[in-house]
Design an enzyme around this catalytic site. Sequence first.
Site, short mmCIF file in Angstrom:
data_model
loop_
_atom_site.label_atom_id
_atom_site.label_comp_id
_atom_site.label_asym_id
_atom_site.label_seq_id
_atom_site.Cartn_x
_atom_site.Cartn_y
_atom_site.Cartn_z
N GLY A 175 0.82 -1.20 0.00
CA GLY A 175 0.00 0.00 0.00
C GLY A 175 0.85 1.25 0.00
O GLY A 175 1.88 1.31 0.69
N HIS A 442 10.14 38.28 2.35
CA HIS A 442 11.26 37.73 1.58
C HIS A 442 12.52 37.77 2.44
O HIS A 442 12.80 38.78 3.08
CB HIS A 442 11.49 38.55 0.31
#
Length: 463
Positions: A175, A442
């Site tokens: 899985g 930033h």
Amino acid sequence: MHFDLIVIGSGPAGYVAAIRAAQFGLKTAIIEKKELGGVCLNWGCIPTKSLLKSANLFKIFKNSNKYGINVKKVDLNLDKILSRSRKIVAELQKGIAFLIKKNDINLIYGTARICKENTITVNNKNKIKTYHFSKLIIATGAKPKKLDFPQIPNLVNYKGAMSIREIPKNILIIGSGAIGLEFADFYNAIGSNVIIVEKNAHILPNADREISLEISKNFKKKGIKLLTNSRIKEIKSINSKKTKIEIEDFENKSSIKVKVDYLISAIGVSPYTKNLGLEKVGIKLTKNGHIQVNEYYETNRKNYYAIGDVIPGFSLAHVAFQEAKLCVEKIIGLNPKKINYNNIPLCIYTNPEIAFVGYSEKEALEKGFEIHVGKFPFSALGKAKINGETEGFIKVIFDKKYGEWLGCHMIGKGVTELITEVIIARNLETTHIDVLESTHPHPSINESIVEAIENAYGKSIHI
């Protein structure tokens, strides 16, 4: 004893429902058969992320020279890694116990069973007590699905996978959903040879295709073997420490045989509904065994509710939290806003992390939307370069007609935190213009969202 509300189960759905009910003044009880916190706290969300944190630190120390730091020797102590995860669980369990006591909630240990209308029995070590209630919330959660193969000593589920006290040389995981990928990443990081077997054409089949391809590329680069379009054909126990597996590739009509130390079954979960006495009051189930509920989590029987993994939908703790609060607010007569299940984030804590919300590109097109799609790679982002984590990207999907933010798909360092900005924006029906007009700091990882949106509308600056 009579309660205004009894909650069966103390997982994320159960204990949150009980606390919220107590805050509103309801005389409340929780019935728990074993451990406070449910699977999420004891064997899921919390301990697995602790293991992955240790694995990530191991990786950082092994590669510290790229940051200008020379570490001569890096040793891994699996016992300490596992002990740390269990310590965190124990601390958080104490926290839940404190909250239950603080809110005057009755905590009753034992196995609950509905015996007749508004009446429940609790069996604790063969001592049976009877309780009466005005309202009942069933929050019994889910258990691992079983493979159609005989049980062998080294075939384990998520609980067993966190109890292996040695580093397996070879491990096979069945899985490739969140559970499978997280265990694959952990065992690969600590030195195991890992094979993933997935029946679908791609790992992480429910994600956007580009996310699936990116994590596949990353895993292959790490040496994890991916066998897609495949299934386990035969399991044979060689001895208590070795197992022989035959894997069938049904696309190419071929098969391979491997020997492994452990198998981890990560094929999903099924709801805990048996032996609850639901038939005593006629509560209806779906064909998959979940409890049927309406949009406010009431069953077909008045005063009986169900929330969390025991109902159809997402098996996620953060969904259970929301369902619990909404359910109780409806019980006391408020008119809460229904959950928008299309705005539920799905997060996978591999390295790199994965997070997504809303429609995939394929789903948006199938729904009939005309779309703008934008991407921004972390390799072009200053903060990602500073962090030394430049793998992955942000992908955004917008409706051309109205500017609705249809979906966002992320893979990279820290994206399980970054996705929250998108969830809030979508909840506020934010358009691309609103985000572009909001100044992001930033350097930051958050800038990548703005950059991806600019790319969707042909306004890219940095790519």
